[in-house]
Design an enzyme around this catalytic site. Structure first.
Site, PDB file in Angstrom:
ATOM      1  N   GLY A  71       0.809  -1.214   0.000  1.00 36.11           N
ATOM      2  CA  GLY A  71       0.000   0.000   0.000  1.00 36.11           C
ATOM      3  C   GLY A  71       0.846   1.269   0.000  1.00 36.11           C
ATOM      4  N   THR A  72       1.913   1.262   0.761  1.00 36.33           N
ATOM      5  CA  THR A  72       2.749   2.463   0.856  1.00 36.33           C
ATOM      6  C   THR A  72       3.333   2.812  -0.508  1.00 36.33           C
ATOM      7  OG1 THR A  72       3.274   1.974   3.150  1.00 36.33           O
ATOM      8  CG2 THR A  72       4.787   3.448   1.983  1.00 36.33           C
ATOM      9  N   SER A 199      -3.405  -3.226  -0.866  1.00 33.16           N
ATOM     10  CA  SER A 199      -2.298  -3.858  -0.151  1.00 33.16           C
ATOM     11  C   SER A 199      -2.653  -5.300   0.162  1.00 33.16           C
ATOM     12  CB  SER A 199      -2.031  -3.098   1.156  1.00 33.16           C
ATOM     13  OG  SER A 199      -1.139  -3.833   1.968  1.00 33.16           O
ATOM     14  N   CYS A 325       4.548   6.824  17.525  1.00 27.81           N
ATOM     15  CA  CYS A 325       5.691   7.187  18.353  1.00 27.81           C
ATOM     16  C   CYS A 325       6.553   8.139  17.543  1.00 27.81           C
ATOM     17  CB  CYS A 325       6.464   5.936  18.698  1.00 27.81           C
ATOM     18  SG  CYS A 325       7.246   6.077  20.282  1.00 27.81           S
TER      19      CYS A 325
HETATM   20  N1  PLP Z   1      -3.061   2.907   3.434  1.00 30.00           N
HETATM   21  C1  PLP Z   1      -3.848   2.542   4.447  1.00 30.00           C
HETATM   22  C2  PLP Z   1      -5.212   3.140   4.589  1.00 30.00           C
HETATM   23  C3  PLP Z   1      -3.390   1.619   5.383  1.00 30.00           C
HETATM   24  O1  PLP Z   1      -4.175   1.261   6.404  1.00 30.00           O
HETATM   25  C4  PLP Z   1      -2.083   1.073   5.228  1.00 30.00           C
HETATM   26  C5  PLP Z   1      -1.532   0.144   6.230  1.00 30.00           C
HETATM   27  O2  PLP Z   1      -1.787   0.283   7.408  1.00 30.00           O
HETATM   28  C6  PLP Z   1      -1.314   1.491   4.135  1.00 30.00           C
HETATM   29  C7  PLP Z   1      -1.836   2.413   3.267  1.00 30.00           C
HETATM   30  C8  PLP Z   1       0.073   0.961   3.916  1.00 30.00           C
HETATM   31  O3  PLP Z   1       0.037  -0.328   3.368  1.00 30.00           O
HETATM   32  P1  PLP Z   1       1.322  -1.277   3.457  1.00 30.00           P
HETATM   33  O4  PLP Z   1       1.419  -1.727   4.876  1.00 30.00           O
HETATM   34  O5  PLP Z   1       1.017  -2.409   2.506  1.00 30.00           O
HETATM   35  O6  PLP Z   1       2.488  -0.485   3.010  1.00 30.00           O
END
Ligand code: PLP
Length: 389
Positions: A71-72, A199, A325
């Protein structure tokens, strides 16, 4: 007692069917999907089959799916990719205050490169007003990025309306659907999204794999440079096993969506009613707004959230706070402060997120454990003794 895992928004266990589908790609089927020989051809076929399954989950064409590391990366590729491909001197992004840090910090990095960013507020229930999006539009707006479902509250944003506003203004629209895919129907055409992030590990595939939907014809600058993988959008040898896992997880998510949503929402509602009934002063955040079926965010005033997470963990219940944190200090969640909670209440809030494997018995066990744990921590709080005790 067996542990009760109520932190599925953080990550989910890999589905047994997903693991089974992946295993050969770590052993006998180790080909590089770009190789010409039969090992490579089989890997390529597996990647393309997975692409079809992931595309089907969101109503996209397979050729519009780009596999990423999660996702990131998908969020970063969408945001830097659109802004980077826009040749105008002045650029502007519209987003909200409750986005995941993958979006917020990407936007902040672009601000340091003189891109203007509007961070829209949300209502007390945790929902952005599409009219605010419309009002924030500028001639130089390059991108609107608004998440589908919030990871802390589960609140669902009015992305179809925002998609229409973006289309009318001829501005690219990205939505982070990491927390909605597999929980709610997600259809790129209905949403009007040009880009949409997924993700794997939030939907029973492994960590380290994800996808970005990129509508055909979208101008996007890659984040990385290398080979010609993923139609030049994302170079690097494909994570074949991870991609195969994501494909299988997408199939399962599509097949289970309706039944899971109804069953899990009933468990979530039962949990929330019990919390409000049994824990004095407990309040549900995001209540009244449309929400994903699995997410419950509850404020337990007069309690330190981190202490409660640890106390619950010792009793076998895993959940989380939205706190981050930062520089050794615990910062209250930006999402909870955006909905207007004062810092002490934001710090007193926990997120419980249910999943495909969550049983009624587990929810009952959590209902038995949480009130006592809150009470014990409150007994130690001088503030509680004075004001509410
Ligand atoms: N976007 C949202 C809304 C999320 O909840 C998360 C993960 O917590 C991410 C992006 C990031 O995804 P990843 O952990 O696959 O990098």
């Amino acid at each position: 007692m067996k542990s009760v895992y109520l932190d599925h928004n953080s990550t989910t266990p890999v589905a047994p069917e997903v693991l089974e589908t992946m295993l050969p790609y770590f052993s006998s089927e180790y080909g590089n999907a770009s190789s010409i020989h039969s090992f490579g051809q089989r890997a390529r076929a597996a990647v393309e089959k997975a692409r079809e399954s992931v595309a089907a989950l969101i109503g996209a064409r397979p050729a519009e799916m780009v596999f990423t590391s999660g996702g990131t990366e998908s969020d970063n590729l969408a945001i830097f990719g659109i802004v980077g491909a826009d040749s105008r001197q002045q650029k502007h992004i519209i987003t909200t205050q409750i986005e995941h840090h993958a979006v917020l910090n990407a936007c902040q990095a672009l601000e340091r490169q003189d891109v203007a960013v509007t961070y829209l507020p949300v209502s007390r229930a945790g929902v952005v007003d599409p009219e605010d999006v419309r009002r924030a539009l500028r001639a130089e707006t390059a991108l609107i990025t608004v998440m589908h479902a919030n990871n802390e509250l589960g609140t669902v944003q009015p992305i179809e309306e925002i998609g229409r506003i973006a289309a009318e203004a001829d501005v690219y629209f990205h939505t982070d659907a990491v927390q909605s895919a597999g929980k709610l129907p997600v259809a790129v055409e209905r949403i009007g999204a040009d880009l949409l992030s997924l993700s794997g590990h939030k939907l029973r595939a492994p960590k380290g794999v994800g996808a970005l939907y990129v509508r055909k014809g979208t101008r996007l600058r890659p984040l990385f440079y290398g080979g010609h993988h993923e139609r030049d959008r994302r170079p690097g040898t494909e994570n074949v096993a991870g991609i195969v896992g994501l494909g299988r997880a997408a199939q399962l998510a599509a097949a289970n969506l309706t039944a899971d949503a109804a069953r899990i929402a009933a468990l979530r509602d039962r949990f929330e009613r019990a919390m409000v009934d049994r824990v004095p002063h407990a309040r549900v955040n995001g209540e009244g707004a449309p929400r994903t079926p699995n997410t419950s965010n509850i404020t337990y005033p007069f309690v330190e959230g981190e202490a409660l997470v640890i106390a619950l963990d010792l009793k076998g219940v895993a959940c989380s706070t939205g706190a981050a944190c930062s520089a050794g200090a615990i910062e209250p969640s930006h999402v909870l402060t955006a909905i207007g909670l004062p810092p002490d209440e934001a710090r007193a809030s926990l997120r419980f997120s249910l999943g495909h494997d969550t049983t009624a018995a587990e929810v009952e066990a959590a209902i038995e454990i949480v009130p006592g744990a809150v009470e014990r921590l409150r007994e130690l709080s001088p503030l509680y003794q004075k004001t509410a005790g």
